[in-house]
Scaffold this motif. Structure first.
Motif, PDB file in Angstrom:
ATOM      1  N   VAL A 178      67.146  38.825  30.284  1.00  0.00           N
ATOM      2  CA  VAL A 178      66.353  39.495  29.250  1.00  0.00           C
ATOM      3  C   VAL A 178      67.272  40.164  28.227  1.00  0.00           C
ATOM      4  O   VAL A 178      67.008  40.128  27.023  1.00  0.00           O
ATOM      5  N   GLY A 179      68.364  40.776  28.697  1.00  0.00           N
ATOM      6  CA  GLY A 179      69.315  41.366  27.764  1.00  0.00           C
ATOM      7  C   GLY A 179      69.958  40.324  26.869  1.00  0.00           C
ATOM      8  O   GLY A 179      70.166  40.571  25.673  1.00  0.00           O
ATOM      9  N   SER A 202      67.363  39.329  24.232  1.00  0.00           N
ATOM     10  CA  SER A 202      67.194  40.352  23.198  1.00  0.00           C
ATOM     11  C   SER A 202      68.360  40.356  22.216  1.00  0.00           C
ATOM     12  O   SER A 202      68.163  40.391  20.993  1.00  0.00           O
ATOM     13  N   SER A 203      69.585  40.313  22.747  1.00  0.00           N
ATOM     14  CA  SER A 203      70.752  40.346  21.865  1.00  0.00           C
ATOM     15  C   SER A 203      70.868  39.063  21.054  1.00  0.00           C
ATOM     16  O   SER A 203      71.258  39.090  19.882  1.00  0.00           O
ATOM     17  N   TRP A 226      68.335  36.976  20.160  1.00  0.00           N
ATOM     18  CA  TRP A 226      67.242  36.873  19.197  1.00  0.00           C
ATOM     19  C   TRP A 226      67.505  37.742  17.965  1.00  0.00           C
ATOM     20  O   TRP A 226      67.219  37.343  16.843  1.00  0.00           O
ATOM     21  N   SER A 227      68.043  38.942  18.175  1.00  0.00           N
ATOM     22  CA  SER A 227      68.251  39.877  17.061  1.00  0.00           C
ATOM     23  C   SER A 227      69.667  39.826  16.491  1.00  0.00           C
ATOM     24  O   SER A 227      69.992  40.636  15.614  1.00  0.00           O
ATOM     25  N   PRO A 231      60.555  39.765  21.065  1.00  0.00           N
ATOM     26  CA  PRO A 231      61.254  40.636  22.029  1.00  0.00           C
ATOM     27  C   PRO A 231      60.337  41.681  22.650  1.00  0.00           C
ATOM     28  O   PRO A 231      60.512  42.037  23.822  1.00  0.00           O
ATOM     29  N   PHE A 254      59.784  42.155  26.617  1.00  0.00           N
ATOM     30  CA  PHE A 254      60.029  43.449  27.255  1.00  0.00           C
ATOM     31  C   PHE A 254      58.824  43.903  28.066  1.00  0.00           C
ATOM     32  O   PHE A 254      58.973  44.401  29.195  1.00  0.00           O
TER      33      PHE A 254
END
Length: 266
Positions: free
Chosen positions: A188-189, A192-193, A195-196, A244, A248
């Motif tokens: 998941v981390g 997130s990193s 995608w952004s 995201p 989450f």
């Protein structure tokens, strides 16, 4: 009284996201009037960025990078962590200290050397600089978290497997299912990193057909070509933020469990 204060603070913090949501469904006339509630709800802004623009391609490029990283980073990091935590070899502590020390190196210091290296490889302009480095563990922090988690697993399991004739890789596959919490946390981390991520694609991806969403939204916003109106910008921002947020919400419990278990057992 305390709950009243907390409610007001929460409302203050949520208000920008509320405006982002409602203005993405407004007509341009309502946006110009600075309404806080649309007179007419419309999805034309979303239709425009996906049907009239190339945002479907940008989304697929982003998903390509994110999905590959999500699959590769946990596997690569767990392989490194298993070596450091479960196998005895000369100099392992020193090598692990060297790996861990890379956390203290600012990312901006590495941008020019990495750019030169990727340029020599002929990767500039493609998605390779965003994908291939993931095969090396995805960063020292992921290796560290998995190593600390694996140290909490009894080593008697490895000893029993060795007696049964299991090799190193078979013992690694035996331990891996027990690390599901920390694996999901890393996945998941990584999502997130990835995608952004803005700086990586901005520096390395020079070909527009390989743009990720973050770079495409930035380029179209400053140029005013595709995202020339407030509603289009709000729609693009809402779509960028929503994925995201959904991930989450779906994996919130797993994320908390991964952090708590890693902190207690590590």
């Amino acid at each position: 009284f305390e709950y009243t204060i907390l409610t007001l603070v929460a409302a203050f913090l949520i208000f920008p996201f509320y405006l982002l949501f409602v203005r993405s469904f407004m007509t341009e006339h309502d946006n110009q009037l600075a309404r806080i509630w649309p007179s007419v709800w419309t999805a034309d802004n979303f239709k425009s960025i996906f049907q009239e623009s190339n945002y479907l391609t940008y989304t697929l490029n982003t998903l390509k990078v994110v999905v590959i990283n999500m699959l590769v980073v946990p596997i690569a990091a767990s392989l490194c962590a298993y070596s450091f935590s479960r196998i005895k070899w000369k100099g392992s502590n020193f090598v692990f200290m060297c790996v861990l020390s890379t956390i203290m190196i600012p990312g901006t210091v590495l941008q020019i050397p990495l750019y030169v290296m990727f340029y020599d490889f002929g990767w500039i302009g493609s998605l390779k600089p965003l994908i291939i480095p993931a095969f090396f563990g995805g960063g020292a922090i992921n290796i560290f978290l998995m190593k600390q988690f694996m140290l909490s697993i009894p080593k008697e399991m490895d000893e029993a497997a060795m007696i049964d004739g299991a090799n190193v890789f078979q013992r690694y596959l035996m331990v891996l299912p027990l690390c599901s919490s920390i694996l999901i946390y890393v996945m998941v981390g990584t999502f997130s990193s990835g995608w952004s991520d803005f700086m990586g694609p901005l520096v390395y991806v020079t070909d527009q057909k390989h743009y990720t969403l973050a770079v495409a939204i930035y380029q179209d916003t400053i140029s005013g070509s595709t995202l020339g109106t407030t509603g289009l910008r709000m729609a693009a921002g809402l779509f960028m933020m929503s994925i995201p947020a959904i991930v989450f919400v779906l994996y919130q419990r797993k994320l908390v469990d991964g952090i708590m278990i890693g902190a207690v057992k590590g």
